[in-house]
Design an enzyme around this catalytic site. Structure first.
Site, PDB file in Angstrom:
ATOM      1  N   LYS A 261      30.569  39.891 -10.760  1.00 48.50           N
ATOM      2  CA  LYS A 261      31.854  39.321 -11.184  1.00 48.50           C
ATOM      3  C   LYS A 261      32.136  39.666 -12.648  1.00 48.50           C
ATOM      4  CE  LYS A 261      33.280  36.960  -7.496  1.00 48.50           C
ATOM      5  NZ  LYS A 261      34.531  37.349  -6.804  1.00 48.50           N
TER       6      LYS A 261
ATOM      7  N   SER B 182      34.172  33.881 -11.378  1.00 46.13           N
ATOM      8  CA  SER B 182      33.423  32.649 -11.096  1.00 46.13           C
ATOM      9  C   SER B 182      32.652  32.196 -12.331  1.00 46.13           C
ATOM     10  CB  SER B 182      32.444  32.945  -9.966  1.00 46.13           C
ATOM     11  OG  SER B 182      31.413  31.981  -9.918  1.00 46.13           O
TER      12      SER B 182
ATOM     13  N   TYR C 168      25.457  38.114  -7.989  1.00 44.46           N
ATOM     14  CA  TYR C 168      26.866  37.746  -7.810  1.00 44.46           C
ATOM     15  C   TYR C 168      27.551  37.577  -9.166  1.00 44.46           C
ATOM     16  CZ  TYR C 168      30.781  34.735  -6.204  1.00 44.46           C
ATOM     17  OH  TYR C 168      32.002  34.176  -5.942  1.00 44.46           O
TER      18      TYR C 168
END
Lengths: 324, 324
Positions: free
Chosen positions: A153, A125, A149
């Site tokens: 990632k 992402s 997050y």
């Protein structure tokens, strides 16, 4: 060809499965597709085996990998908002199982005498980035995430890069733009409003805009996301020359430009359904998000997204609302 | 003030412990220093408690953390060459215990009602970078490691960054240049020759140069490494504005320039002791190493290294060979 989709019950996973059922994978139509997720929508993608389970259940995942899928799409993840609210769960779901998967694949690679080396396509992402940003984020910009997050990632990208360099797997991480227009119901992603303000008015429903119209962000359609995944599955990854995490193409636009596109496509009546109601919590998160990219490598490698936000809206009308 | 040095038996750890015993830490002289490592050199740093053990032994490390050191220097690591030769060991030592440590510290932070939030200084490395490089690597250049060691360091940086953002710890990762002149015996680091060709000739011993004299690399002395660590321990990390991994300053020079510096400091007789014998395995590794940096942020934050390679040699003469 055996294909495994981890996180196959989610929005992108389901669209990918539907695509594979309809068109095969890069010309290969004889596919044996397994979807793994905690839950699946009613109906859903045909011609695919469904396995219900938790990605943190290592023995369950190992049982899927031992079938030696040639292509593994890894989409399983706690979304950004939830990973931020629940630190423990975010790391437990978004990092540890990814490492366990790579270790399992290393074991299978070694047990096969090196013959088994699956393609792993990991959906990363643009959350791997953190501000301050240049005008456009280039392919050599640092990954300095400002969310759990994003950190998770970025870590999976590094693990996959090293496992690929060592030759256990042949992996690529694709850094998805915010996927817009997201169909269905809002999830816990803080980016939800980018879709809400288009999707809801298109069907006569009200939507809330919690940030300023000046906010600029990076978007691609669900159809593009499926295109990125299938293209990544077929690409000669030697061309990546050791840098296996790629910024995907997209459309950079402000919320005001999104709204103008909505006006062009659906008229003033639709635009009137957007209610402005600033939410400081969401504004604080969005403030640190990337605004624009120059995804030179991905474009050179043949990845393609939309050319305008109008096109993103039209794709939503075609794919979700049956308009031509 | 309680200080814990994980990897305190290594070359830099020992020099740091000696420095703390002699000068305290940023003006604080009442220190209670604990060194943890698998082994310690004969003699070694005084006034420090030694604990022998393996960093992969989570309960042993937890037993040290429960003492709530205010400052934790994390230097424990399998070196680059060994991490490359032994993939399993490299990841088991360089990644997993770091995560376990952060989880332990989170538990202590929460149990203390948020009062305990130690400074964690993590020794990362310029191995987090991979080519191709710009002329000088800036502070915003991507981390695309081409070794397992580099990937492991980059991952620990991301973990520490997120734990710091969440407030469990107050961490900083300092990316050390290659430390030169390294005293003592060669270790498994592929960078060993950069030191060997200086250290050995200075005491009348032969040394092998396994690469071309054109090879350019980034160096700082052991004395600078200790300076980076202590400076990092005292810095207001709010100034890092969320980007908690920093390229340290150093000297960029070619092997030919290193040899010229040796000639200036120790004469032609010393230079004659260097034997050229190319080693393709080492050349292949070194080919992908960074050559030069522009460490603007670190300099602004007050980190300092040498101004010339001559100075690096003179520091070796002073600190290791007792010359003034």
């Amino acid at each position: 060809m055996k294909v495994l989709i981890l996180g196959g019950g989610g929005m992108v996973g389901q669209k990918l499965a539907l695509h594979l059922a309809a068109e095969g994978l890069n010309g290969v139509c004889d596919l044996e597709v397994t979807l793994f997720d905690m839950a699946f929508p009613e109906g859903g993608a045909p011609a695919a085996k469904r396995v219900v389970g938790d990605i943190t259940d290592a023995s369950l995942v190992a049982g899927l990998l031992v079938e030696k899928p040639e292509v593994i799409f890894h989409l399983a993840s706690v979304v950004s908002g939830e990973a931020e609210q629940d630190y423990v769960k975010g790391w437990a779901v978004n990092m540890s199982p990814f490492w366990a998967m790579l270790e399992e694949l290393r074991g299978l690679h070694e047990a096969s005498g090196g013959g088994y080396r699956p393609r792993v396509v990991f959906t990363s992402s643009i959350a791997v980035f953190g501000g301050p940003y240049p005008e456009k984020i280039g392919d050599e910009f640092l990954s300095a995430p400002q969310t759990s997050y994003g950190a998770q990632k970025a870590i999976c990208e590094l693990m996959l890069g090293d496992a690929s360099r060592k030759g256990f797997v042949d992996g690529i991480s694709i850094r998805l733009p915010t996927i817009c227009v997201r169909p269905g119901k809002p999830n816990l992603a803080a980016s939800g409003f980018f879709s809400n303000i288009i999707r809801e008015p298109l069907v006569g429903q009200k939507a809330v805009l919690p940030v300023s119209e000046e906010v600029r962000h990076w978007h691609a359609s669900p159809r593009s996301a499926v295109g990125f995944l299938t293209h990544a599955a077929g690409l000669d990854l030697g061309r990546l020359e050791g840098r296996r995490a790629l910024n995907m193409p997209g459309i950079s636009c402000t919320v005001a430009e999104q709204i103008e596109a909505l006006r062009r496509v659906a008229g003033e009546e639709a635009v009137k359904l957007i209610r402005r109601e600033r939410d400081p919590a969401i504004e604080r998160i969005v403030e640190f998000w990337p605004r624009d990219f120059e995804p030179t490598r991905a474009l050179e490698l043949g990845f393609r997204a939309e050319n305008s936000f109008d096109e993103i809206i039209r794709i939503h009308l075609e794919d979700e609302l049956g308009q031509r």
